[in-house]
Enzyme design. Structure first.
Site, mmCIF file in Angstrom:
data_model
loop_
_atom_site.group_PDB
_atom_site.id
_atom_site.type_symbol
_atom_site.label_atom_id
_atom_site.label_comp_id
_atom_site.label_asym_id
_atom_site.label_seq_id
_atom_site.Cartn_x
_atom_site.Cartn_y
_atom_site.Cartn_z
ATOM 1 N N LYS A 1 20.977 -29.740 -4.396
ATOM 2 C CA LYS A 1 19.867 -29.708 -3.444
ATOM 3 C C LYS A 1 18.979 -30.929 -3.648
ATOM 4 O O LYS A 1 18.668 -31.293 -4.795
ATOM 5 C CB LYS A 1 19.063 -28.417 -3.624
ATOM 6 N N SER B 1 15.169 -22.252 2.100
ATOM 7 C CA SER B 1 15.175 -23.689 2.330
ATOM 8 C C SER B 1 16.454 -24.387 1.862
ATOM 9 O O SER B 1 16.693 -25.540 2.199
ATOM 10 C CB SER B 1 13.981 -24.321 1.606
ATOM 11 N N SER C 1 14.753 -18.690 -1.105
ATOM 12 C CA SER C 1 15.433 -19.892 -0.610
ATOM 13 C C SER C 1 16.854 -20.086 -1.114
ATOM 14 O O SER C 1 17.536 -21.016 -0.680
ATOM 15 C CB SER C 1 14.603 -21.140 -0.937
#
Length: 479
Positions: free
Chosen positions: A75, A150, A174
């Site tokens: 990420k 997210s 997330s």
């Protein structure tokens, strides 16, 4: 792509090379990225170099770890030395960290092959990966729908087989929410089990790094590699990290599973959970209904606490030391204001304003202090629940993945997609999502399994037993 153990076996038997595996992942990324947009940066040269190093170790007769040669997505809010880390924000455009996050360092030392940095909602603020300043990631099961957020890029990349496993971060859901939307396994560990050093902070008392994979076993393997004490993180717990795969057993005899009554509904997601409970019961688990009376208050408390922490954490981005800066500002204050106005997206600005308001002198007690008191009550509800059961279950999300653009004009509706996941962060508990069914449109549902503090063993055990008794995890999107 095969599982970690299958790829490891192929490597040690010299049936495939690490370079061949890396090239296959990179080719898959090149093929799918025009429609999927999971990755912000593809690190092909680094991936091949890391793979060659693994092949050299194998050729020399050295033992390799299970993760050696395994393609992984990172990420893009985890700092990677020499590789851009933008947090999907214009304000960090072109930023290349001078240091490595602890988790990516540990994976590199294990021989994992990083194929790229995955897309996210800007600064991990959002639930759909539509808040990225650069691109909107699509859901592999339906390209017109969101992958969740997210960590939507990581979830979509794993679901689409662009990488075997990926890292995400979870502040209010997330990891688990996009795992549910994309039909993969996602785990938020106990707060402090995994070092946050090198994770770009959103809400420091809630953020936690965790794995995405397509199986519970791969999740257990990746967790074991990234967990453990780190002196660089003041909130890191000094605990021994077991081999989590030893807890993966098919029977649930003697395990007490609590159903959070506040999450029981007649909705399709609720029905998918009820069907999962029948499977758990058939595996020997004792099912009980458990009330967590303050569960629903987790959402409003979170949307005071998290923005408050974000307003402080995001104050450091001013255009002076790194990232984006406006040209030809008249004064220093003008440069600050214009840089932040142009550099931050609308949702990040909204959170900063909410947080600044909640922390202001006239409203601190009414909002921030009260929210922290509610957080304590939520934690007490969980403590009472775990005095009676080993794990708790709920739907991961109220619905399956929604259409892109469907909720962008209605922030409250967007926030409600994290209704089930947020309380777990508030209490610092481990929570996992795994596939538990599909709706009429062929979109996956997620089952959330919650454990007590540092009881990842029980969470993984329960998840593994359910996974092995069902076939939901074997379905793949038609890309």
């Amino acid at each position: 792509m095969a599982s970690i153990r299958e790829l490891h076996s192929q490597l040690v038997r010299k049936e495939r090379s690490a370079v061949e595996i890396a090239e296959a992942a990179l080719q898959r990324i090149e093929t799918l990225e025009p429609q999927l947009k999971s990755f912000l940066h593809v690190t092909a040269d680094q991936a091949i170099a890391q793979a060659k190093a693994v092949d050299q170790r194998i050729a020399a007769g050295e033992e390799i770890s299970l993760l050696a040669g395994i393609p992984i997505g990172i990420k893009d809010n985890l700092c990677t030395r020499g590789i851009p880390t933008t947090c999907a924000s214009k304000i960090l455009q072109g930023f290349v960290p001078p240091y490595e996050s602890t988790v990516t360092q540990r994976l590199a030392e294990a021989g994992a092959v990083a194929v790229g940095k995955t897309n996210l909602d800007e600064f991990a603020v959002g639930s759909s990966t539509e808040n990225s300043a650069y691109q909107t990631t699509a859901n592999p099961w339906d390209l017109t729908r969101v992958p969740g957020g997210s960590s939507g890029g990581s979830a979509a990349a794993v679901a689409a087989d662009e990488c075997v496993v990926a890292l995400g971060s979870d502040t209010g859901g997330s990891i688990r929410q996009p795992a549910a939307f994309c039909g993969v396994v996602g785990l938020k560990p106990t707060y402090g089990l995994v070092s946050r050093y090198g994770l770009v902070a959103y809400a420091s008392s809630l953020d936690q790094i965790g794995p995405f994979s397509r199986s519970v076993e791969d999740t257990a393997i990746l967790l074991g590699a990234i967990a453990g004490h780190d002196p660089k993180d003041a909130t890191s717990l000094k605990v021994e990290v077991p081999d989590y795969t030893q807890f993966l057993k098919p029977s649930l005899a003697g395990i007490k599973v609590g159903v959070i009554t506040e999450t029981v509904t007649d909705s399709p997601a609720g029905q998918a959970m009820q069907a999962a409970l029948e499977v758990l019961q058939g595996l020997g688990a004792e099912i009980r209904e458990i009330s967590c009376p303050r569960f629903a208050y987790g959402l409003p408390a979170y949307y005071i606490i998290a923005p408050s922490e974000a307003s402080a954490n995001l104050a450091r981005y001013d255009g002076v030391k790194y990232g984006y800066r406006v040209e030809e500002a008249e004064t220093l204050i003008d440069m600050y204001c214009r840089t932040r106005a142009e550099g931050f997206g609308s949702e990040v600005k909204r959170r900063i304003m909410i947080g600044t308001y909640a922390l202001s002198a006239g409203y601190y007690d009414a909002y921030y202090l009260k929210a922290q008191k509610v957080r304590t009550l939520i934690k007490q509800d969980f403590e009472a629940a775990f005095a009676e059961v080993d794990v708790l279950v709920s739907p991961t999300t109220p619905t399956t993945a929604f259409k892109a653009g469907e909720k962008t004009a209605d922030p409250l509706s967007m926030y409600l997609s994290d209704l089930m996941t947020i309380p777990v962060n508030s209490a610092g508990l481990p929570g996992l999502s795994l596939p538990c069914g599909f709706d009429e449109a062929g979109l996956p549902y997620g089952l959330q399994i919650i454990g007590n503090v540092l009881r990842e063993d029980q969470v993984l055990h329960t998840a593994y037993a359910y996974e092995q008794a069902t076939e939901w995890h074997l379905r793949q999107p038609a890309l």
